[in-house]
Design an enzyme around this catalytic site. Structure first.
Site, PDB file in Angstrom:
ATOM      1  N   SER A   1       0.861  -1.181   0.000  1.00 51.46           N
ATOM      2  CA  SER A   1       0.000   0.000   0.000  1.00 51.46           C
ATOM      3  C   SER A   1       0.895   1.228   0.000  1.00 51.46           C
ATOM      4  CB  SER A   1      -0.885   0.003   1.252  1.00 51.46           C
ATOM      5  OG  SER A   1      -1.543   1.240   1.429  1.00 51.46           O
TER       6      SER A   1
ATOM      7  N   TYR B   1      -2.178  -0.723  10.715  1.00 49.44           N
ATOM      8  CA  TYR B   1      -2.198  -1.121   9.301  1.00 49.44           C
ATOM      9  C   TYR B   1      -0.879  -0.766   8.628  1.00 49.44           C
ATOM     10  CZ  TYR B   1      -3.542  -1.319   4.378  1.00 49.44           C
ATOM     11  OH  TYR B   1      -3.591  -1.600   3.041  1.00 49.44           O
TER      12      TYR B   1
END
Length: 332
Positions: A179, A192
């Site tokens: 990501s 995350y």
């Protein structure tokens, strides 16, 4: 060890064999992966019930690949929907159960994939992932263990299961889906980013170590896209908030108020991500990038990617690890 590029590192004979057998070609003057032919390739993709994994499974199959589309908790509606597409389009997709948080499930699923492939996998896509949207303090150990078990230990389990046969074959490509938040941090996403930072480091280390075996690793770094990860994240986040005491939540009232998010990147096309993977897969062995940012808008991680590569080269370029570092970073 003398200076060499990745082709030399892998060995001319092995590289020539990979080029003849890979089935991944680029047409003359081709820009991107739309002309990629994956006929003869076997691809295993985790997390195919929705999102990037689901889109990648059908895209790769339409380009001729045998696709092992994995998901957990079979039987399920998403598997039935995929099998209907298989029947409608006569695609070579096999739905296999893999829960990336289970050693036993991963071992059994990869073994079945290798049976269907008749040997080593050609491409592995570690796509399965989850997100939880709160602060680090609010993220309890149940949520912390789950996010690392899925986003970090999951790719480790699947890669370790697939690598022995890939090493024997002397070729292969592993995509780890990270990501933008594997390089930069937005407050309120709990751990995350920590899990994706770990995946970034894990992937880069694998790339250096696997270069000698003819196996490449590419980290896919998507920005925001409207996939089901947001709905799934909201469910995990709400469950976490429901079991968190009020005093902790009150300490982060503004973040808690926005913890349940609407779709992110709603104006972007999720097909960008499987298309980017296809483009990388179509590149000749030895030329693929270590990282592939994917988003039509800003890519804040680009500067970090660049300085990270320069730092690795400065630190280890003159050491015995130098040839592998330079090869993976595509530096002469």
């Amino acid at each position: 060890m003398p200076d060499m590029d990745r082709r030399q590192l892998l060995g001319a004979t092995a590289l020539a064999g990979a080029a003849l057998t890979s089935g991944a070609t680029i047409a003359a003057g081709h820009q991107g992966g739309e002309m990629a032919d994956l006929t003869g390739q076997t691809v295993l993709i985790t997390g195919c019930s929705s999102g990037f994994g689901n889109l990648a499974a059908t895209l790769f199959a339409r380009r001729g690949a045998k696709v092992i589309a994995t998901m957990r908790n079979l039987p399920r509606r998403e598997a039935d929907d995929m099998l209907q597409v298989v029947a409608d389009e006569n695609l070579d997709i096999h739905v296999v159960e893999i829960d990336v948080t289970s050693d036993e499930s991963v071992a059994a699923g990869v073994a079945e994939a290798e049976r269907l492939a008749g040997g080593a996998l050609d491409i592995l896509v570690n796509n399965a992932g989850i997100a939880v949207g709160t602060t680090v303090e609010l993220q309890d150990m149940d949520a912390t263990e789950l996010i690392f078990d899925t986003n970090v230990f999951g790719p480790q389990r699947v890669s370790r299961a697939a690598l022995p046969r890939m090493r024997e074959a002397g070729k292969g490509l592993i995509f780890n889906v990270s990501s933008q938040l594997g390089r930069v941090i937005i407050p309120g996403f709990g751990l995350y980013s920590a899990s994706k930072f770990a995946l970034e480091a894990q992937s880069e280390q694998m790339a250096y170590e696997l270069a000698q075996h003819g196996i490449e690793v590419c980290v896919i770094q998507p920005g925001g896209y409207p996939t089901e990860i947001w709905e799934n994240s909201n469910q995990l986040t709400q469950a976490l908030l429901d079991r968190t005491d009020e005093a902790r939540k009150d300490a982060y009232a503004a973040i808690v108020a926005t913890a349940i998010r609407s779709e992110s990147g709603s104006s972007t096309d999720p097909m960008d991500v499987p298309n980017a993977m296809l483009e990388v897969a179509a590149m000749p062995a030895g030329t693929r990038p270590l990282r592939r940012p994917v988003h039509p808008g800003t890519k804040p991680q680009l500067a970090i990617n660049e300085v990270s590569a320069k730092t690795q080269l400065a630190m280890l370029g003159g050491s015995p690890y130098g040839p592998a570092i330079r090869a993976v970073q595509n530096e002469a």
